[in-house]
Design an enzyme around this catalytic site. Structure first.
Site, short mmCIF file in Angstrom:
data_model
loop_
_atom_site.label_atom_id
_atom_site.label_comp_id
_atom_site.label_asym_id
_atom_site.label_seq_id
_atom_site.Cartn_x
_atom_site.Cartn_y
_atom_site.Cartn_z
N LYS A 52 -11.98 -4.22 8.47
CA LYS A 52 -11.46 -3.17 7.58
C LYS A 52 -12.61 -2.56 6.76
O LYS A 52 -12.66 -1.34 6.56
CB LYS A 52 -10.37 -3.74 6.68
CG LYS A 52 -9.08 -4.04 7.45
CD LYS A 52 -8.09 -4.91 6.71
CE LYS A 52 -6.95 -5.30 7.65
NZ LYS A 52 -5.97 -6.23 7.09
N GLN A 96 -4.90 -9.58 1.90
CA GLN A 96 -4.89 -10.11 3.26
C GLN A 96 -3.99 -11.34 3.36
O GLN A 96 -4.14 -12.29 2.59
CB GLN A 96 -6.34 -10.46 3.68
CG GLN A 96 -6.48 -10.86 5.12
CD GLN A 96 -6.19 -9.71 6.09
OE1 GLN A 96 -6.60 -8.57 5.89
NE2 GLN A 96 -5.47 -10.03 7.16
N ASP A 119 -0.27 -1.06 3.15
CA ASP A 119 0.28 -1.83 4.28
C ASP A 119 1.76 -1.50 4.49
O ASP A 119 2.34 -1.87 5.51
CB ASP A 119 0.17 -3.34 3.99
CG ASP A 119 -1.12 -3.94 4.54
OD1 ASP A 119 -1.65 -3.39 5.53
OD2 ASP A 119 -1.59 -4.95 3.99
#
Ligand code: NAP
Length: 284
Positions: A52, A96, A119
């Protein structure tokens, strides 16, 4: 032989589009920034976060990494999220997953401001997916829809079968295919006669997490096969859910692993971060 759907190529096109728009924002004095929180030492998480960061670097998005120790307390993690929610220079926040034991993932997801939840995991953003009035779509299913569109594969009227019903992949995948007028079936571990269902699929998406789970006898002639799985085979090599060598002889199109869905997921994350920056600056 199936056409290989090249996730690297398609994701590069998405990333280039984001890069161009990030540059335009920069010229208007707007910096785009993604904050990434990683807790603990999970090796797979470290790789995902590094990927990322690389994508941020490519697209010109500022990436701020917050690496916290595995014994981080819930209150400290929530305090960091609160700080980032209130930081006007941060447009997107992701934490994460999975988190180390003892940390409450659901609370963490809901703590992130919906406007910065790139997300699209929080209740508000998930709810918006149902109605089709969303700012952000979850990265993996959205990446798959981009791939289908790029390849000119229209789900309208087609039998679309998704194996897996997780909140981050299976369920939103089904919803996005439905929004595009697919006739959708979502399968799971309690589905009876799975093979009979999957064989009827014109678009088959597998998100199970088991190597060689989808075998040739589960796939209908000419189906489009999308492999979300990220598994390790006996040699420790990255592989998907689909028994690729046998299925690609039957399918009309197929995504490889690696180089299929994975790169798309990260490209959509960049796109979502850009969307967040634009929204927060009252641009479209
Ligand atoms: P998950 O939460 O573990 O969900 C797996 C799903 O598979 C569950 O719904 C489960 O059914 C179903 N399942 C398990 N055994 C089955 C069986 N025998 N028959 C039919 N269905 C079965 O996993 P996830 O988070 O959705 O991820 C799935 C895979 O995609 C993993 O390999 C993950 O690493 C990968 N992934 C890849 C990306 C990417 O960017 N490429 C992104 C996210 C995830 P139940 O609900 O009944 O248990």
């Amino acid at each position: 032989m199936a056409k290989i759907i090249d996730g690297k190529k398609i994701s590069a096109a998405v990333r280039d589009g984001v890069k161009a728009e990030v540059e335009i924002l920069k010229q208007q004095g707007i910096n785009t920034c993604l904050a990434v929180i990683i807790v603990g030492d999970d090796p797979a998480s470290k790789i995902y976060v590094a990927n990322k960061e690389r994508a941020c670097e490519y697209t010109g998005i500022e990436s701020r990494k917050y690496a916290l120790p595995a014994d981080t307390k819930m209150e400290d993690l929530l305090a960091l999220i609160d700080e980032l929610n209130n930081d006007k220079t941060v447009n997107g926040i992701l934490c994460q997953l999975p988190l180390p034991k003892g940390l409450d993932e659901k609370r963490v997801i809901e703590a992130i401001s919906p406007q910065k939840d790139v997300d699209a995991f929080c209740h508000e953003n998930v709810g918006k997916i149902m109605t089709g009035e969303y700012d952000f779509l979850p990265c993996t299913p959205a990446g798959i829809m981009e791939m289908l569109a790029y390849e000119g594969i229209d789900p309208a009227g087609k039998n679309c079968v998704v194996i897996g019903r997780s909140n981050i992949v299976g369920k939103p995948m089904g919803m996005l295919l439905l929004h595009k007028n697919g006739t959708v079936t979502i399968c799971h571990s309690r589905t009876r006669d799975l093979k009979e269902v999957t064989k009827r699929a014109e678009i088959l998406v597998s998100a199970v997490g088991r190597a060689n789970f989808v075998t040739a006898d589960m796939v209908g002639e000419g189906a489009v096969v999308i492999d979300v799985g990220m598994n390790r085979d006996e040699q420790g090599k990255l592989c998907g859910d689909v028994a690729y060598d046998e299925v690609e002889k039957i399918a009309s199109a197929i995504t490889p692993v690696p180089g299929g869905v994975g790169p798309m997921t990260i490209a959509v994350l960049m796109k979502n971060t850009l969307t967040a920056a634009k929204r927060q600056n009252n641009l479209n």
